[in-house]
Enzyme design. Sequence first.
Site, mmCIF file in Angstrom:
data_model
loop_
_atom_site.group_PDB
_atom_site.id
_atom_site.type_symbol
_atom_site.label_atom_id
_atom_site.label_comp_id
_atom_site.label_asym_id
_atom_site.label_seq_id
_atom_site.Cartn_x
_atom_site.Cartn_y
_atom_site.Cartn_z
ATOM 1 N N LYS A 1 -0.036 -3.356 5.342
ATOM 2 C CA LYS A 1 -1.113 -3.922 4.467
ATOM 3 C C LYS A 1 -0.583 -4.867 3.542
ATOM 4 C CE LYS A 1 -4.945 -3.188 3.398
ATOM 5 N NZ LYS A 1 -5.860 -2.242 2.840
ATOM 6 N N SER B 1 0.901 -1.163 -0.146
ATOM 7 C CA SER B 1 -0.016 0.118 0.130
ATOM 8 C C SER B 1 0.783 1.099 -0.042
ATOM 9 C CB SER B 1 -0.708 0.017 1.122
ATOM 10 O OG SER B 1 -1.107 1.202 1.636
ATOM 11 N N ARG C 1 -22.061 -6.549 -45.335
ATOM 12 C CA ARG C 1 -21.162 -5.908 -44.718
ATOM 13 C C ARG C 1 -21.656 -4.596 -43.976
ATOM 14 N NH1 ARG C 1 -15.407 -4.670 -46.550
ATOM 15 N NH2 ARG C 1 -15.870 -6.910 -47.439
ATOM 16 N N ASN D 1 -2.364 -6.599 0.506
ATOM 17 C CA ASN D 1 -3.507 -6.555 -0.196
ATOM 18 C C ASN D 1 -3.750 -7.880 -1.054
ATOM 19 O OD1 ASN D 1 -4.795 -4.406 0.968
ATOM 20 N ND2 ASN D 1 -3.472 -3.044 -0.364
#
Lengths: 419, 419, 419, 419
Positions: free
Chosen positions: B283, B277, B317, B285
Amino acid sequence: VAGVTDLLAPAAGRAAELIDDAAVLAAAVGVEQAWLDVLVDAGIAPAPARHDLAGLVGPDDVAALADAAEGGANPVVPLVALLRERLGDAAAARWLHRGLTSQDVLDSALVGCLRAAGRQVQADVARQVRAMARLAEEHRDSVQAARTLGGHAVPTTFGAVVAGWLHGVLDAAEDLADALGRLPVQAGGAAGTLAAPDVLARAVGLGGRDLTARLAGRLGLPPAAPWHTRRRPLTRAGDALTACTDAWGKISEDVVLRTRPEVGELAEPPAPGRGASSAMPHKVNPVLATLVRSRALAAPQHAATLHLAAALAGDERPAGAWHAEWPALRALVRSALVAGSLTAELLEGLVVHPARMRATALAAADELLSERRARPRQDEPLRDAPDLDGAVGVVGALVDEAVSRAGSWLARPVGEGRP
Amino acid sequence: VAGVTDLLAPAAGRAAELIDDAAVLAAAVGVEQAWLDVLVDAGIAPAPARHDLAGLVGPDDVAALADAAEGGANPVVPLVALLRERLGDAAAARWLHRGLTSQDVLDSALVGCLRAAGRQVQADVARQVRAMARLAEEHRDSVQAARTLGGHAVPTTFGAVVAGWLHGVLDAAEDLADALGRLPVQAGGAAGTLAAPDVLARAVGLGGRDLTARLAGRLGLPPAAPWHTRRRPLTRAGDALTACTDAWGKISEDVVLRTRPEVGELAEPPAPGRGASSAMPHKVNPVLATLVRSRALAAPQHAATLHLAAALAGDERPAGAWHAEWPALRALVRSALVAGSLTAELLEGLVVHPARMRATALAAADELLSERRARPRQDEPLRDAPDLDGAVGVVGALVDEAVSRAGSWLARPVGEGRP
Amino acid sequence: VAGVTDLLAPAAGRAAELIDDAAVLAAAVGVEQAWLDVLVDAGIAPAPARHDLAGLVGPDDVAALADAAEGGANPVVPLVALLRERLGDAAAARWLHRGLTSQDVLDSALVGCLRAAGRQVQADVARQVRAMARLAEEHRDSVQAARTLGGHAVPTTFGAVVAGWLHGVLDAAEDLADALGRLPVQAGGAAGTLAAPDVLARAVGLGGRDLTARLAGRLGLPPAAPWHTRRRPLTRAGDALTACTDAWGKISEDVVLRTRPEVGELAEPPAPGRGASSAMPHKVNPVLATLVRSRALAAPQHAATLHLAAALAGDERPAGAWHAEWPALRALVRSALVAGSLTAELLEGLVVHPARMRATALAAADELLSERRARPRQDEPLRDAPDLDGAVGVVGALVDEAVSRAGSWLARPVGEGRP
Amino acid sequence: VAGVTDLLAPAAGRAAELIDDAAVLAAAVGVEQAWLDVLVDAGIAPAPARHDLAGLVGPDDVAALADAAEGGANPVVPLVALLRERLGDAAAARWLHRGLTSQDVLDSALVGCLRAAGRQVQADVARQVRAMARLAEEHRDSVQAARTLGGHAVPTTFGAVVAGWLHGVLDAAEDLADALGRLPVQAGGAAGTLAAPDVLARAVGLGGRDLTARLAGRLGLPPAAPWHTRRRPLTRAGDALTACTDAWGKISEDVVLRTRPEVGELAEPPAPGRGASSAMPHKVNPVLATLVRSRALAAPQHAATLHLAAALAGDERPAGAWHAEWPALRALVRSALVAGSLTAELLEGLVVHPARMRATALAAADELLSERRARPRQDEPLRDAPDLDGAVGVVGALVDEAVSRAGSWLARPVGEGRP
């Protein structure tokens, strides 16, 4: 079978009530019935527990059940309570739903509705295929201008155009048959562990999967490991239904473009009151193609919702993602039913104006034949300078190929196994 | 192979450059080369027309070609002009691209890129499958709480959870193999009528389809009637890729939920700098799962765009619908490549905390065993009062079934034919 | 008002019948009535042409009208025919609908339904806002862990979390008010040229826009140039409704996560039968949040269909794109009505466990305070080492700001004008 | 400014590099710079900490940063590390990014890119508006057939058609201006609590909001409470950009339909190489409209992804939903930039064939005038039997109204505040 009423979805009535509330309710009761029968037949539940559930609840109960569905966030919770109450047999009631979870019942019921609806779609596809095979044959020599990016490109025939439609519909129909055939029974108990079925089964020397396989057999569905949070069976069916509406959407796009008065090559089958305008008495609107197109534009978003629900299927049952599937599935199925029926009628009665096609092509012949003359340097001699009819000779083989594929498909036995 | 750079799509570099501009360009040149070879080999173009195109254009030309692509609304128009110019052989130049249309080249090139990317996805699926089979075996007895709507439901094992993941990934992988194997060559000339190939072929006593079949053979693709405006081959592949991201999304959802500190049952494989982080040093994560999930949330919308393009494929097309496919296809392929690689790494190194799983399950044992005790009337005697481990015995069979399926899938020959 | 019945959309009954078939029919009749009154009042139609249309058709006619809607691809064509027939006054009948086109009537009717539904949504938003303002105040000191990517981040309070919810709901509600207030009358005649109204108006010395402005006045809608094929009024409303379901979806996500037993910080308001499982007697599922989430997951796709219809609104009325709007609009409105009502009930009775919040935060205090201690070099002295409560002091200002905004919003006059 | 290169998105180069990797990087550095300046100016960071960051990183760092972005699942984490390293001043480095979280930086940077891109869109809208106002004036008497469901409806003028386009574009442009003006700064620290900014601010007697307001001022953005998980600012901008592509899609649809050779009322502005076909030398394809349409078909799905991300914005930062926004936002912005530029060029040079319009209308005059003659009973005398030109007189007022609105819009000061 009466149809669905929806003022904001014209032609909704063409969706026979194959996935309306009464149908879902009946299918859910059918799952409970099949399970109860399995338990009794296996000697797990005593013989007196066998009851006929079919008459216990019906369309009149839908409103109350729908209302009560909020409490458990699904309609099976109140359905089980109501069935037990109406059974009037406490000893039997304790066997009802025993070992199942509400997702087992609802998933299996929806699978049943999906298969029934899918069969109806396939019946309409068969009508379409027959009509297109006939049109392709009839118009194998109906010269017209092929169009790319809106402009005249090269010569083709209307038969060849229809051959392309045919392939497109069969591509989707084959995937639909595959997807329907792979929709399995759902049966795993509270969190898909088979624990509850297994406890029941062990009492008679069986395993939980033996019971769920018998349930599958009774419902005419393939057995499977629980799939509460792996939803490819549903997204596969949703994708295939969307492939169908895509194929019909393409047809409707062509019809709308070619019924424009400046083009005038096609017209929708006339019918009393069809195509009327509230303000302009002379108008004959291409309403069948219009309504097909309206369904084809929305179907991909419904299919996307099914995929999102699959991607968000956390834990052993997610809070919200599972629940988001139901309306999306219903909307998708109804769209396919309605658009399939409309397209069948459109193709069966399609009015073709080959003279107008030819006149336009002739007027544009110089341009239409330019592909053949295309060459990097202008001093290269032309290999050929064919007339318009010669130029379209080759597309006859495309017609033959498509018609032959149609014949093979139609020759297969009816049912979700087709093709 | 170097990867894609995209600051707003972390891990984009995991998408090997299988569908980036250089790859698409090379694939398009490959289609032109194969067609030129077909013409020479058939005796349609003279032997001196044979040239090696591979070195004529390359990544350095991408910017100019991309710029020039606006003029014809596709990149093949300027590519053909550039190839002819660089060929330095006017006689040969007139044979280049002769009989093809730009959609033939671009569709076939994208099909080639799709197959290459699909093979990479399948290689990552194989890694995932091996990792999951191992995890399922290792944790066949790792008791944990199954969770429904967020709450504790019944006992299960982490092995059974992984067995569900395995089935989910294999469901998608099988559909992907099917879809890749059915991606056909595109070759039909200006409006898919085969007129131009046929004119060329007749000079040597062949038909247009003979030539396009030879092109298919050279490209290793199945032959097919032109499919310029029936797009199921592409939507089928898009749907299957989305089924893959759905399956990985479900895994990532479970990982994110179970790495939450209050749950603590799983952790992502540690790696230097991973999970950091910018503001909070403590942290870690779950970044792999986070990025997988971000791809899984967007994929269904890309697939929906492909379906819409299919439904709007009017004329021979369409103006816009065809063009809308390309970015959607690329975004979908890249999402699958990135998410597939991330999921493989996540599963190969997944950290499992069986003690925490068991502790939570034990603390909730009363609730987890309530399914078994569920009975309509309280006077009904309990059939059994199993301990937690007994309750999970049955899920061993689910593990066996999934592991066995994994083994069968892994035993199949590698390639888009797997499984 | 009774609600909608839908077995596959639990809580559908919370969508009062504001956009069901009977409501749309009544609104369409209301438009015809207003126009007839305008013609009579202006002296264009003779006084005896004035009739009360309200009783001529009603809910019993819905099925027949829905069935007949297919013919003209919209329900107004048969409605006009039926009204003329039931009027029993040929002289008056010729004035009915005169100068209008079916799109005028249906668009204006749907706008009316949208506004009525929007008012209901706003009433539920007011309930939500009051509840959230109270929760935010009550829990301004309820310390808890803020969570990012699933992990514990920094300290916050539940009051601050609710302040974020509040802002989110008000952001959407303000856009909804704006969008509703800008939904104009539709009135332009067959192709939006105002020719027919103008011919009628000129007879009495007025212009077509004078008449359509009077129609707008009678319907309480802003006047506007015809917008048959510029659909921003509808997509704006659809976007705003989706912004509402987004805001409620976020709340539901938080509630589902925090009712998980391992977190245990929140619980849904208990009610008899709520949260029941069909298999596990102990379960109390977060059904309100679950159902909100299910709606929030589908709404963006409905809004996308509205945008697609807008992008494809070719000519002066497109074949299919207009028609695709109706079911998408209805599905979106119902989703907003249901989710808005569920969210209001959820918030009004939300059970908060501040002690559990605090206990979790305390156990994680070392981590939660790490942001403050974050520093590029470890030799930098800590500026402060605050306790948990000190750390949350600042969020009180966020609570105050949100509560103040809520108060201002609630103080505005009720109606679509708010704010 | 050089453009974006993308072989699969012709005209991608028209999207000036306003949201490419280098632009996002520069914007992110700009946010870090502004915050550092705020800290120094407030006396929080010492004066020597002030550094010019602009030259420290640049486009050459994009690849490495993109690669490293995977570790933290966002590019700001490695950017901060790189900036600190390159600063070569440990004392200053500790003040860089201090108090911010990566979402503060990335959200604020994307907001900056969005505003710059939005200004470019508005500049192209201004070109469009001028061109349409001119076309509407010039063709106020160019009689043509209005078309509904593909068929001839009533007389109109091409000026009136363009008036409708004008309103449509202005409807969207006004919403875009509103949305851009409401894109706020993001600044709240790790979990949006303002705790870290507040700790810093208190040292000099300020509050956290004082600092974030100063940041907003430096970036020219409105201040706001942290909106990390209430995403209406972004979905509002996404919705408005989609409203723009909708409006341009409608124009492109009309252009494609009316350039069809059977209609021949419009042609795209000629340019060297424009509209070329690789196979058919005669073709002049409507490539501008084709490419606009391709963007308009995909944009709604990108906007839906933004809404889904908003609905799934759980906790204080969600794992995956936030990350899913970035590619969707970029795709949407680029689509708007490209389609806006193409539409401007298309409108500025649009070739109109009023004689062909009139000829078609005259040939269909009987039908076109039928609305006026529509009457419930055939014995009712016709009120009038106008000629074609008389019938279109009324639409002149529609032209006037649209042109007047265009003038007002153009008169407003340039910038995101327009209109």
